[in-house]
Design a protein around this motif. Structure first.
Motif, PDB file in Angstrom:
ATOM      1  N   ARG A 168      -1.921 -10.393   5.165  1.00  0.00           N
ATOM      2  CA  ARG A 168      -3.254 -10.761   5.622  1.00  0.00           C
ATOM      3  C   ARG A 168      -3.512 -12.242   5.382  1.00  0.00           C
ATOM      4  O   ARG A 168      -3.279 -12.766   4.284  1.00  0.00           O
ATOM      5  N   TYR A 206       0.859  -1.173   0.000  1.00  0.00           N
ATOM      6  CA  TYR A 206       0.000   0.000   0.000  1.00  0.00           C
ATOM      7  C   TYR A 206       0.900   1.228   0.000  1.00  0.00           C
ATOM      8  O   TYR A 206       2.097   1.139   0.264  1.00  0.00           O
ATOM      9  N   TRP A 253      -4.229   1.023  -2.046  1.00  0.00           N
ATOM     10  CA  TRP A 253      -3.663  -0.286  -2.360  1.00  0.00           C
ATOM     11  C   TRP A 253      -2.860  -0.205  -3.652  1.00  0.00           C
ATOM     12  O   TRP A 253      -3.265   0.472  -4.600  1.00  0.00           O
ATOM     13  N   TYR A 310       2.035  -5.192   3.773  1.00  0.00           N
ATOM     14  CA  TYR A 310       0.828  -5.635   4.493  1.00  0.00           C
ATOM     15  C   TYR A 310       0.660  -7.129   4.293  1.00  0.00           C
ATOM     16  O   TYR A 310       0.754  -7.636   3.168  1.00  0.00           O
ATOM     17  N   GLU A 327      -3.963  -9.747  10.387  1.00  0.00           N
ATOM     18  CA  GLU A 327      -3.253  -8.849   9.473  1.00  0.00           C
ATOM     19  C   GLU A 327      -2.138  -8.121  10.207  1.00  0.00           C
ATOM     20  O   GLU A 327      -2.237  -7.860  11.412  1.00  0.00           O
ATOM     21  N   TYR A 328      -1.100  -7.804   9.433  1.00  0.00           N
ATOM     22  CA  TYR A 328       0.052  -7.101   9.977  1.00  0.00           C
ATOM     23  C   TYR A 328       0.490  -6.024   8.991  1.00  0.00           C
ATOM     24  O   TYR A 328       0.376  -6.200   7.771  1.00  0.00           O
ATOM     25  N   TRP A 329       1.025  -4.945   9.551  1.00  0.00           N
ATOM     26  CA  TRP A 329       1.549  -3.836   8.749  1.00  0.00           C
ATOM     27  C   TRP A 329       3.013  -3.586   9.092  1.00  0.00           C
ATOM     28  O   TRP A 329       3.418  -3.696  10.246  1.00  0.00           O
ATOM     29  N   TYR A 351       3.977   0.810   2.217  1.00  0.00           N
ATOM     30  CA  TYR A 351       3.821  -0.083   3.350  1.00  0.00           C
ATOM     31  C   TYR A 351       3.602  -1.524   2.884  1.00  0.00           C
ATOM     32  O   TYR A 351       2.846  -1.774   1.932  1.00  0.00           O
TER      33      TYR A 351
END
Length: 117
Positions: free
Chosen positions: A99, A37, A47, A97, A105-107, A95
């Motif tokens: 999922r 993203y 996105w 990401y 989910e993680y960023w 970023y």
């Protein structure tokens, strides 16, 4: 500890290329769809691209389609975004990401891309 660490951002001239990388740790990387993203100050996060679990499917936002390639290496636990023919409007913080199908989910914290005209 779960980590997503981006790298590869920087300053590049219009028409140039960058290769962003994201290294994952602390979770079962291969079970996650991986995405990029981006966010520009004052704008909504948007996105950019996704590579599915196993790498079977890739999808791109229209604004990068034909200029970018997303790929993953599950053994190395990395996802990369090769960006070519960069434009000033691609300037943003990018970023990573992750999922999973069950909703986890993680960023990452992001890497800055700046494209000069």
């Amino acid at each position: 500890q779960v980590q997503l660490v981006e790298s590869g951002g920087g300053l590049v001239q219009s028409g140039g290329s960058l290769r962003l990388s994201c290294a994952g740790a602390g979770f079962r990387f291969s079970l996650f769809d991986m995405s990029w993203y981006r966010r520009t100050p004052g704008k909504e996060r948007e996105w950019v691209a996704t590579v599915s679990q196993g790498g079977r499917t890739v999808n791109y936002a229209d604004f990068v389609k034909g200029r970018s390639t997303i790929s993953r290496d599950d053994r190395e636990r990395t996802v990369t975004l090769q960006m070519d023919n960069l434009k000033p409007e691609d300037t943003a913080k990018y970023y990573c990401y992750a999922r999973a199908s069950w909703g986890v989910e993680y960023w990452g914290r992001g890497t800055q891309v700046t494209v000069s005209s």
